[in-house]
Design an enzyme around this catalytic site. Sequence first.
Site, PDB file in Angstrom:
ATOM      1  N   THR A  63      44.208 -10.552  27.951  1.00 16.65           N
ATOM      2  CA  THR A  63      43.091  -9.678  27.589  1.00 16.65           C
ATOM      3  C   THR A  63      42.165 -10.400  26.619  1.00 16.65           C
ATOM      4  O   THR A  63      42.308 -11.607  26.384  1.00 16.65           O
ATOM      5  CB  THR A  63      43.622  -8.310  27.070  1.00 16.65           C
ATOM      6  OG1 THR A  63      42.513  -7.438  26.898  1.00 16.65           O
ATOM      7  CG2 THR A  63      44.400  -8.430  25.768  1.00 16.65           C
ATOM      8  N   LYS A  67      40.272 -13.874  28.883  1.00 16.75           N
ATOM      9  CA  LYS A  67      40.182 -13.701  30.334  1.00 16.75           C
ATOM     10  C   LYS A  67      39.407 -14.822  31.033  1.00 16.75           C
ATOM     11  O   LYS A  67      39.718 -15.193  32.158  1.00 16.75           O
ATOM     12  CB  LYS A  67      39.538 -12.348  30.672  1.00 16.75           C
ATOM     13  CG  LYS A  67      40.449 -11.147  30.389  1.00 16.75           C
ATOM     14  CD  LYS A  67      39.770  -9.858  30.837  1.00 16.75           C
ATOM     15  CE  LYS A  67      40.623  -8.641  30.549  1.00 16.75           C
ATOM     16  NZ  LYS A  67      40.054  -7.397  31.088  1.00 16.75           N
ATOM     17  N   ASN A  88      43.077 -11.420  34.583  1.00 18.45           N
ATOM     18  CA  ASN A  88      43.839 -10.593  33.630  1.00 18.45           C
ATOM     19  C   ASN A  88      45.340 -10.559  33.930  1.00 18.45           C
ATOM     20  O   ASN A  88      46.092  -9.928  33.194  1.00 18.45           O
ATOM     21  CB  ASN A  88      43.280  -9.157  33.553  1.00 18.45           C
ATOM     22  CG  ASN A  88      43.665  -8.317  34.766  1.00 18.45           C
ATOM     23  OD1 ASN A  88      44.066  -8.843  35.799  1.00 18.45           O
ATOM     24  ND2 ASN A  88      43.545  -7.015  34.635  1.00 18.45           N
ATOM     25  N   ASP A 103      41.670  -5.298  37.373  1.00 18.19           N
ATOM     26  CA  ASP A 103      40.858  -4.237  36.759  1.00 18.19           C
ATOM     27  C   ASP A 103      40.107  -3.409  37.815  1.00 18.19           C
ATOM     28  O   ASP A 103      40.033  -2.179  37.711  1.00 18.19           O
ATOM     29  CB  ASP A 103      39.859  -4.825  35.761  1.00 18.19           C
ATOM     30  CG  ASP A 103      40.504  -5.140  34.413  1.00 18.19           C
ATOM     31  OD1 ASP A 103      41.547  -4.528  34.093  1.00 18.19           O
ATOM     32  OD2 ASP A 103      39.976  -6.005  33.694  1.00 18.19           O
ATOM     33  N   ARG A 153      21.835  -2.394  27.531  1.00 19.79           N
ATOM     34  CA  ARG A 153      20.999  -2.573  26.332  1.00 19.79           C
ATOM     35  C   ARG A 153      20.261  -3.907  26.399  1.00 19.79           C
ATOM     36  O   ARG A 153      19.057  -3.989  26.168  1.00 19.79           O
ATOM     37  CB  ARG A 153      21.899  -2.505  25.097  1.00 19.79           C
ATOM     38  CG  ARG A 153      21.195  -2.722  23.789  1.00 19.79           C
ATOM     39  CD  ARG A 153      22.160  -2.591  22.645  1.00 19.79           C
ATOM     40  NE  ARG A 153      23.203  -3.618  22.684  1.00 19.79           N
ATOM     41  CZ  ARG A 153      24.170  -3.732  21.781  1.00 19.79           C
ATOM     42  NH1 ARG A 153      24.243  -2.874  20.786  1.00 19.79           N
ATOM     43  NH2 ARG A 153      25.075  -4.685  21.875  1.00 19.79           N
TER      44      ARG A 153
HETATM   45  P1  NAP Z   1      31.949  -6.632  26.499  1.00 18.39           P
HETATM   46  O1  NAP Z   1      32.046  -7.702  27.521  1.00 18.39           O
HETATM   47  O2  NAP Z   1      31.893  -7.001  25.063  1.00 18.39           O
HETATM   48  O3  NAP Z   1      30.661  -5.720  26.861  1.00 18.39           O
HETATM   49  C1  NAP Z   1      30.289  -4.671  26.022  1.00 18.39           C
HETATM   50  C2  NAP Z   1      29.171  -3.854  26.672  1.00 18.39           C
HETATM   51  O4  NAP Z   1      28.874  -2.754  25.811  1.00 18.39           O
HETATM   52  C3  NAP Z   1      27.865  -4.617  26.874  1.00 18.39           C
HETATM   53  O5  NAP Z   1      27.211  -4.130  28.024  1.00 18.39           O
HETATM   54  C4  NAP Z   1      27.083  -4.234  25.604  1.00 18.39           C
HETATM   55  O6  NAP Z   1      25.686  -4.340  25.748  1.00 18.39           O
HETATM   56  C5  NAP Z   1      27.476  -2.796  25.480  1.00 18.39           C
HETATM   57  N1  NAP Z   1      27.286  -2.263  24.127  1.00 18.39           N
HETATM   58  C6  NAP Z   1      28.051  -2.527  23.030  1.00 18.39           C
HETATM   59  N2  NAP Z   1      27.589  -1.830  21.966  1.00 18.39           N
HETATM   60  C7  NAP Z   1      26.510  -1.108  22.400  1.00 18.39           C
HETATM   61  C8  NAP Z   1      25.616  -0.199  21.785  1.00 18.39           C
HETATM   62  N3  NAP Z   1      25.731   0.131  20.489  1.00 18.39           N
HETATM   63  N4  NAP Z   1      24.644   0.357  22.551  1.00 18.39           N
HETATM   64  C9  NAP Z   1      24.536   0.054  23.864  1.00 18.39           C
HETATM   65  N5  NAP Z   1      25.354  -0.815  24.509  1.00 18.39           N
HETATM   66  C10 NAP Z   1      26.326  -1.381  23.779  1.00 18.39           C
HETATM   67  O7  NAP Z   1      33.195  -5.624  26.613  1.00 18.39           O
HETATM   68  P2  NAP Z   1      34.051  -5.271  27.937  1.00 18.39           P
HETATM   69  O8  NAP Z   1      35.184  -6.205  28.048  1.00 18.39           O
HETATM   70  O9  NAP Z   1      33.117  -5.146  29.086  1.00 18.39           O
HETATM   71  O10 NAP Z   1      34.666  -3.847  27.526  1.00 18.39           O
HETATM   72  C11 NAP Z   1      33.842  -2.727  27.364  1.00 18.39           C
HETATM   73  C12 NAP Z   1      34.673  -1.477  27.122  1.00 18.39           C
HETATM   74  O11 NAP Z   1      35.509  -1.220  28.251  1.00 18.39           O
HETATM   75  C13 NAP Z   1      35.614  -1.563  25.923  1.00 18.39           C
HETATM   76  O12 NAP Z   1      35.527  -0.341  25.235  1.00 18.39           O
HETATM   77  C14 NAP Z   1      36.997  -1.704  26.538  1.00 18.39           C
HETATM   78  O13 NAP Z   1      38.013  -1.117  25.739  1.00 18.39           O
HETATM   79  C15 NAP Z   1      36.838  -0.923  27.825  1.00 18.39           C
HETATM   80  N6  NAP Z   1      37.769  -1.363  28.886  1.00 18.39           N
HETATM   81  C16 NAP Z   1      38.635  -0.442  29.394  1.00 18.39           C
HETATM   82  C17 NAP Z   1      39.502  -0.823  30.392  1.00 18.39           C
HETATM   83  C18 NAP Z   1      40.484   0.176  30.954  1.00 18.39           C
HETATM   84  O14 NAP Z   1      41.477  -0.238  31.565  1.00 18.39           O
HETATM   85  N7  NAP Z   1      40.243   1.465  30.787  1.00 18.39           N
HETATM   86  C19 NAP Z   1      39.501  -2.141  30.879  1.00 18.39           C
HETATM   87  C20 NAP Z   1      38.576  -3.045  30.347  1.00 18.39           C
HETATM   88  C21 NAP Z   1      37.713  -2.644  29.342  1.00 18.39           C
HETATM   89  P3  NAP Z   1      24.917  -5.721  25.416  1.00 18.39           P
HETATM   90  O15 NAP Z   1      25.095  -6.593  26.614  1.00 18.39           O
HETATM   91  O16 NAP Z   1      23.532  -5.293  25.169  1.00 18.39           O
HETATM   92  O17 NAP Z   1      25.592  -6.301  24.185  1.00 18.39           O
END
Ligand code: NAP
Length: 278
Positions: A63, A67, A88, A103, A153
């Site tokens: 994770t 990844k 993953n 995923d 965003r």
């Molecule tokens: P990431 O690669 O860091 O991407 C984060 C995303 O959130 C980007 O699109 C970012 O936009 C956006 N973002 C962050 N803060 C923001 C704000 N204040 N306003 C608007 N947009 C915002 O993270 P990720 O790995 O994709 O994970 C994202 C979420 O998915 C996490 O909460 C994680 O826990 C969850 N997740 C869940 C599972 C599951 O099995 N349920 C699996 C994977 C991930 P920008 O590009 O503009 O920064």
Amino acid sequence: MAEPRAFVTGFPISHSRSPIIHRYWLKQHALRGNYDAVPVEPKDFASFLDRVRKGEFVGGNVTIPHKEQAFAGVDWRDEAAEAIGAVNTLWMDGGKLCGGNTDAYGFAADLDQSAPGWDKARTALVIGAGGAARAIVHALMARGFADIRIANRTQARAEDLAAHFGGPVTAHRLEGAADLATDAGLVVNTTSVGMKGEDGAPLDVAHLPSSAIVSDIVYVPLQTPLLADARRRGLKTVNGLGMLLHQAVPGFERWFGVRPEVTPELRALIEADVAAAR
Ligand code: NAP
């Protein structure tokens, strides 16, 4: 023979629920084996992969933030990992270190269980363009969605993702997301907005069609502000817990030889753990 040992590695990793999930299945099926959380700093990840190659583990989960390093470091990747650009799940096969991505599978398998018929919708709005969004878009394409709108965003990141996947995927600004949602059958939040400690929903659900399904892959808290808004409007909602549970299934089967099930008891176990963490 030593007990088969699997892992989840990340940095940090103490928050991971994966050990609870896999230990539940090991116990349920009375299998010999262990599943541990192993913290590995990014600078040490390549040598950690060598430990896996040498047989210390039967495989494991990877994770944040590993990844992409895992994607680059394996000898073979499955189709989902190739499409998503991240690994993953790791396992050994014929002396080769193999990497997969479960995923997208986990997301689709959960919706199959929680919202049967979800993939009859042809138009989806995906909020966010990070690593998780890649998996969601891959899943939607695999299920034949004809119109996949990504709103982020940072619009350039949405454009990169649309260029990567091509076909039905288009990039948009987050500010325009409410307009994009008026005819969407499925809305998926993949941003971290709504996570523990953060206020507000990333989208105003007021103009969604009444048949829309709203999914939030964030699972801490289980009821995010977006899901709470959607519920108030009477829309079908799906939280992120099921994706977490279902993505674990293929790895467990590879390492321990039994295909486990996502049972109501397992859901309740993780729900209680998430609730206790709040
Ligand atoms: P990431 O690669 O860091 O991407 C984060 C995303 O959130 C980007 O699109 C970012 O936009 C956006 N973002 C962050 N803060 C923001 C704000 N204040 N306003 C608007 N947009 C915002 O993270 P990720 O790995 O994709 O994970 C994202 C979420 O998915 C996490 O909460 C994680 O826990 C969850 N997740 C869940 C599972 C599951 O099995 N349920 C699996 C994977 C991930 P920008 O590009 O503009 O920064």
